[in-house]
Scaffold this motif. Structure first.
Motif, short mmCIF file in Angstrom:
data_model
loop_
_atom_site.label_atom_id
_atom_site.label_comp_id
_atom_site.label_asym_id
_atom_site.label_seq_id
_atom_site.Cartn_x
_atom_site.Cartn_y
_atom_site.Cartn_z
N ILE A 1 0.83 -1.20 0.00
CA ILE A 1 0.00 0.00 0.00
C ILE A 1 0.87 1.25 0.00
N ILE A 2 1.92 1.26 0.82
CA ILE A 2 2.81 2.42 0.89
C ILE A 2 3.55 2.61 -0.43
N GLY A 3 4.03 1.52 -1.01
CA GLY A 3 4.72 1.62 -2.30
C GLY A 3 3.81 2.10 -3.41
N SER A 4 2.61 1.60 -3.44
CA SER A 4 1.64 2.04 -4.44
C SER A 4 1.29 3.51 -4.27
N SER A 5 1.16 3.96 -3.03
CA SER A 5 0.87 5.37 -2.78
C SER A 5 2.02 6.26 -3.21
N ALA A 6 3.24 5.81 -2.99
CA ALA A 6 4.41 6.60 -3.39
C ALA A 6 4.48 6.73 -4.91
N VAL A 7 4.24 5.66 -5.63
CA VAL A 7 4.26 5.70 -7.09
C VAL A 7 3.13 6.60 -7.61
N ALA A 8 1.96 6.50 -7.01
CA ALA A 8 0.84 7.35 -7.42
C ALA A 8 1.14 8.81 -7.15
N TRP A 9 1.73 9.13 -6.01
CA TRP A 9 2.10 10.51 -5.68
C TRP A 9 3.07 11.06 -6.71
N PHE A 10 4.08 10.28 -7.06
CA PHE A 10 5.06 10.73 -8.04
C PHE A 10 4.40 10.95 -9.41
N GLY A 11 3.54 10.04 -9.84
CA GLY A 11 2.87 10.18 -11.13
C GLY A 11 1.96 11.38 -11.18
N ILE A 12 1.23 11.63 -10.10
CA ILE A 12 0.35 12.81 -10.06
C ILE A 12 1.18 14.08 -10.09
N ARG A 13 2.32 14.07 -9.40
CA ARG A 13 3.20 15.24 -9.38
C ARG A 13 3.74 15.54 -10.77
N VAL A 14 4.23 14.53 -11.48
CA VAL A 14 4.76 14.73 -12.83
C VAL A 14 3.65 15.19 -13.77
N ASN A 15 2.47 14.61 -13.67
CA ASN A 15 1.36 14.97 -14.54
C ASN A 15 0.91 16.41 -14.29
N THR A 16 0.84 16.82 -13.04
CA THR A 16 0.44 18.19 -12.72
C THR A 16 1.45 19.19 -13.26
N TYR A 17 2.73 18.88 -13.13
CA TYR A 17 3.77 19.76 -13.64
C TYR A 17 3.69 19.89 -15.16
N ALA A 18 3.50 18.78 -15.84
CA ALA A 18 3.39 18.81 -17.31
C ALA A 18 2.13 19.55 -17.75
N ASN A 19 1.04 19.38 -17.02
CA ASN A 19 -0.19 20.09 -17.37
C ASN A 19 -0.03 21.60 -17.22
N SER A 20 0.66 22.04 -16.17
CA SER A 20 0.84 23.48 -15.99
C SER A 20 1.76 24.04 -17.07
N ARG A 21 2.80 23.33 -17.43
CA ARG A 21 3.68 23.79 -18.52
C ARG A 21 2.92 23.88 -19.83
N THR A 22 2.06 22.90 -20.10
CA THR A 22 1.27 22.92 -21.33
C THR A 22 0.29 24.09 -21.33
N ALA A 23 -0.33 24.35 -20.20
CA ALA A 23 -1.28 25.46 -20.13
C ALA A 23 -0.59 26.80 -20.35
N PHE A 24 0.59 26.98 -19.77
CA PHE A 24 1.30 28.24 -19.97
C PHE A 24 1.80 28.38 -21.40
N ALA A 25 2.20 27.27 -22.04
CA ALA A 25 2.60 27.33 -23.45
C ALA A 25 1.41 27.67 -24.33
N ALA A 26 0.24 27.16 -24.00
CA ALA A 26 -0.96 27.46 -24.78
C ALA A 26 -1.37 28.92 -24.60
N LEU A 27 -1.19 29.46 -23.40
CA LEU A 27 -1.51 30.87 -23.16
C LEU A 27 -0.58 31.79 -23.93
N ALA A 28 0.64 31.34 -24.17
CA ALA A 28 1.60 32.15 -24.92
C ALA A 28 1.29 32.14 -26.41
N GLY A 29 0.38 31.29 -26.83
CA GLY A 29 0.00 31.23 -28.24
C GLY A 29 0.96 30.45 -29.10
N LYS A 30 1.73 29.57 -28.51
CA LYS A 30 2.70 28.75 -29.26
C LYS A 30 2.12 27.35 -29.42
#
Length: 77
Positions: free
Chosen positions: A36-65
């Motif tokens: 359970i702890i290992g699965s939670s750690a992997v899920a936390w890392f995946g959510i963190r990477v996904n959130t970071y990529a989503n924010s970068r994509t949103a800011f790139a889209a706002l820049a019109g690129k």
């Protein structure tokens, strides 16, 4: 609380139905917590990477690129 319910079921199954020693049942319960702890750690890392990529994509889209808006999510994996 969910783990406690599942732990009771595991104790009934392995302890009473399979007639295993209490030591083996405790080892099974301990490693279920490790899983359970290992699965939670992997899920936390995946959510963190996904959130970071989503924010970068949103800011790139706002820049019109358009190119970074679709290439950033592909590079995040």
């Amino acid at each position: 609380m969910l783990w406690a319910f599942i732990a009771v079921i595991m104790v009934v199954y392995f302890g009473f139905l399979r007639h295993m020693d209490i030591g083996k049942v405790l080892i099974i319960l301990m490693f279920s917590l490790v899983g359970i702890i290992g699965s939670s750690a992997v899920a936390w890392f995946g959510i963190r990477v996904n959130t970071y990529a989503n924010s970068r994509t949103a800011f790139a889209a706002l820049a019109g690129k358009p190119f970074p808006a679709y290439s950033i999510p592909l590079q995040a994996a």
